[in-house]
Design a protein around this motif. Structure first.
Motif, short mmCIF file in Angstrom:
data_model
loop_
_atom_site.label_atom_id
_atom_site.label_comp_id
_atom_site.label_asym_id
_atom_site.label_seq_id
_atom_site.Cartn_x
_atom_site.Cartn_y
_atom_site.Cartn_z
N ALA A 108 -6.63 6.75 -9.95
CA ALA A 108 -5.62 5.78 -8.97
C ALA A 108 -5.51 6.24 -7.72
O ALA A 108 -5.93 5.45 -6.74
CB ALA A 108 -4.16 5.67 -9.49
N TYR A 131 -7.21 3.77 -5.31
CA TYR A 131 -6.13 3.12 -4.44
C TYR A 131 -6.03 3.79 -3.03
O TYR A 131 -6.05 2.98 -2.19
CB TYR A 131 -5.01 2.66 -5.18
N LEU A 191 2.41 1.71 -3.58
CA LEU A 191 1.57 2.09 -4.52
C LEU A 191 0.95 3.45 -4.18
O LEU A 191 1.00 4.46 -5.37
CB LEU A 191 0.69 1.26 -4.70
N VAL A 204 -8.98 1.90 -0.78
CA VAL A 204 -8.29 0.45 -0.17
C VAL A 204 -8.42 0.52 1.45
O VAL A 204 -9.17 -0.27 2.08
CB VAL A 204 -6.78 0.27 -0.52
N TYR A 256 0.79 -1.28 0.08
CA TYR A 256 -0.01 0.01 -0.02
C TYR A 256 0.94 1.47 -0.28
O TYR A 256 0.81 2.28 -0.63
CB TYR A 256 -1.08 0.01 1.24
#
Length: 186
Positions: free
Chosen positions: A48, A52, A5, A56, A2
């Motif tokens: 993104a 993300y 990214l 997430v 995590y």
């Protein structure tokens, strides 16, 4: 994963102004920010970021919150146990707190100007101090040794940050006694 990214997504927004007033990516100074190339990738970076960087951690918290009655179910634990089994059942969603801490540290490092390291360090120090307090108060891990380890690691992170600030802010020669003692201490 995590952190890597999320850092990659945030690096797209980490633009620095050069002396000639041109804005460039910190990670790739040959790329100009706010120009045609940057604008063409902006929707991808925003997507993104939403999917993300935000979704997430939100998914982690929501999957635990909406399935509190299934946390002891073997099938559910096989699928999502890595998100909550190391924590006490009363703190099953703690992984969301950990991801939030990581995101805030990343944002302080990536989005605050590199020209102001004192502000970056102050923000990260504040985040770590709050994390240490939360850890001390809630003791979220199911195994007390893990709670102690997490507390030690957070205290060490603060110590390393303070030592780094000390080294960066003083004009000590590398062979001075204080410099050597601080290096040994860290």
């Amino acid at each position: 994963l995590y952190t890597v990214l999320a850092g990659a997504v945030l690096s797209f927004f980490d633009c620095r102004q050069l002396p000639d007033s041109t804005w460039v990516l910190q990670a790739s100074p040959d790329r100009t920010c706010f120009g045609d190339w940057w604008m063409s990738w902006l929707p991808v970076a925003i997507s993104a970021g939403v999917v993300y960087v935000v979704a997430v951690p939100l998914f982690v918290v929501l999957i635990i919150a909406f399935n509190r009655d299934r946390l002891n179910d073997a099938k559910f634990a096989a699928m999502f146990g890595s998100l909550y089994l190391r924590y006490r059942m009363s703190n099953a969603g703690w992984e969301g707190v950990v991801l939030l801490r990581k995101l805030l540290v990343l944002m302080a490092a990536r989005l605050v100007s590199a020209d102001n390291p004192a502000l970056q360090a102050s923000l990260v120090l504040g985040i770590l101090v709050v994390a240490m307090r939360f850890q001390d108060v809630h003791r979220p891990m199911a195994v007390d040794d893990f709670n102690r380890l997490e507390a030690i690691l957070l205290y060490c992170s603060v110590g390393i940050l303070l030592a780094g600030v000390n080294f960066a802010s003083t004009r000590l020669a590398p062979d001075s006694v204080i410099y050597v003692l601080m290096t040994v201490f860290v």
